[in-house]
Design a protein around this motif. Structure first.
Motif, mmCIF file in Angstrom:
data_model
loop_
_atom_site.group_PDB
_atom_site.id
_atom_site.type_symbol
_atom_site.label_atom_id
_atom_site.label_comp_id
_atom_site.label_asym_id
_atom_site.label_seq_id
_atom_site.Cartn_x
_atom_site.Cartn_y
_atom_site.Cartn_z
ATOM 1 N N ASP A 1 0.827 -1.201 0.000
ATOM 2 C CA ASP A 1 0.000 0.000 0.000
ATOM 3 C C ASP A 1 0.869 1.261 0.000
ATOM 4 O O ASP A 1 0.798 2.089 0.895
ATOM 5 C CB ASP A 1 -0.934 -0.016 1.204
ATOM 6 C CG ASP A 1 -2.256 0.676 0.906
ATOM 7 O OD1 ASP A 1 -2.496 1.040 -0.253
ATOM 8 O OD2 ASP A 1 -3.046 0.828 1.853
ATOM 9 N N ASP A 2 1.730 1.355 -0.997
ATOM 10 C CA ASP A 2 2.570 2.535 -1.171
ATOM 11 C C ASP A 2 2.870 2.675 -2.660
ATOM 12 O O ASP A 2 2.227 2.052 -3.491
ATOM 13 C CB ASP A 2 3.850 2.432 -0.333
ATOM 14 C CG ASP A 2 4.695 1.209 -0.657
ATOM 15 O OD1 ASP A 2 4.550 0.645 -1.766
ATOM 16 O OD2 ASP A 2 5.507 0.802 0.177
ATOM 17 N N SER A 3 3.873 3.436 -2.998
ATOM 18 C CA SER A 3 4.172 3.672 -4.413
ATOM 19 C C SER A 3 4.679 2.424 -5.134
ATOM 20 O O SER A 3 4.672 2.363 -6.357
ATOM 21 C CB SER A 3 5.199 4.791 -4.556
ATOM 22 O OG SER A 3 6.406 4.416 -3.914
ATOM 23 N N ALA A 4 5.103 1.413 -4.376
ATOM 24 C CA ALA A 4 5.626 0.192 -4.999
ATOM 25 C C ALA A 4 4.532 -0.617 -5.688
ATOM 26 O O ALA A 4 4.784 -1.283 -6.680
ATOM 27 C CB ALA A 4 6.329 -0.668 -3.950
ATOM 28 N N THR B 1 10.452 -13.226 5.548
ATOM 29 C CA THR B 1 9.355 -12.351 5.968
ATOM 30 C C THR B 1 9.019 -11.354 4.888
ATOM 31 O O THR B 1 9.851 -11.000 4.054
ATOM 32 C CB THR B 1 9.724 -11.602 7.249
ATOM 33 O OG1 THR B 1 10.909 -10.847 7.017
ATOM 34 C CG2 THR B 1 9.962 -12.559 8.406
ATOM 35 N N LEU B 2 7.774 -10.887 4.918
ATOM 36 C CA LEU B 2 7.334 -9.875 3.960
ATOM 37 C C LEU B 2 7.977 -8.530 4.281
ATOM 38 O O LEU B 2 8.153 -8.195 5.451
ATOM 39 C CB LEU B 2 5.799 -9.712 3.996
ATOM 40 C CG LEU B 2 4.987 -10.855 3.460
ATOM 41 C CD1 LEU B 2 3.510 -10.609 3.723
ATOM 42 C CD2 LEU B 2 5.217 -11.003 1.970
ATOM 43 N N PRO B 3 8.348 -7.756 3.269
ATOM 44 C CA PRO B 3 8.902 -6.436 3.532
ATOM 45 C C PRO B 3 7.838 -5.528 4.167
ATOM 46 O O PRO B 3 6.666 -5.659 3.893
ATOM 47 C CB PRO B 3 9.301 -5.922 2.141
ATOM 48 C CG PRO B 3 8.609 -6.785 1.175
ATOM 49 C CD PRO B 3 8.245 -8.060 1.867
ATOM 50 N N ARG B 4 8.265 -4.641 5.022
ATOM 51 C CA ARG B 4 7.336 -3.707 5.676
ATOM 52 C C ARG B 4 7.405 -2.361 5.035
ATOM 53 O O ARG B 4 8.281 -1.854 4.563
ATOM 54 C CB ARG B 4 7.661 -3.604 7.154
ATOM 55 C CG ARG B 4 7.477 -4.937 7.827
ATOM 56 C CD ARG B 4 6.681 -4.760 9.074
ATOM 57 N NE ARG B 4 6.465 -6.066 9.649
ATOM 58 C CZ ARG B 4 5.275 -6.508 9.941
ATOM 59 N NH1 ARG B 4 4.233 -5.805 9.730
ATOM 60 N NH2 ARG B 4 5.141 -7.685 10.488
#
Length: 79
Positions: A62-65, A76-79
């Motif tokens: 939920d960001d520009s990525a 682990t999933l990136p934060r």
């Protein structure tokens, strides 16, 4: 505007809502549950679902990525 009548065709082989609910309930505590959920929600055919690999999976950041590939299993999933 009037709805088109369409033509007669083959009988649908899709699950009814009751059949889908019964399938979900019976698969709930099995190893196939995720497979059944994926197939029903996405409308993917069984041979397509079986061919999926982990490197095909993506997640929404939920960001520009935006959409990103999932990291390798066990990390682990990136934060």
């Amino acid at each position: 505007m009037k709805t088109p009548q369409g033509r007669a065709g083959r009988t649908s082989r899709s699950f009814t809502l009751e059949q889908a609910k019964a399938l979900l309930a019976s698969a709930e505590s099995t190893r196939l549950h995720a497979y059944v959920v994926l197939s029903l929600l996405v409308g993917i055919r069984t041979e397509e679902a079986r061919a999926l690999r982990w490197d095909h999976m993506v997640t929404w950041a939920d960001d520009s990525a935006g959409w990103q590939r999932l990291p390798p299993l066990g990390s682990t999933l990136p934060r």
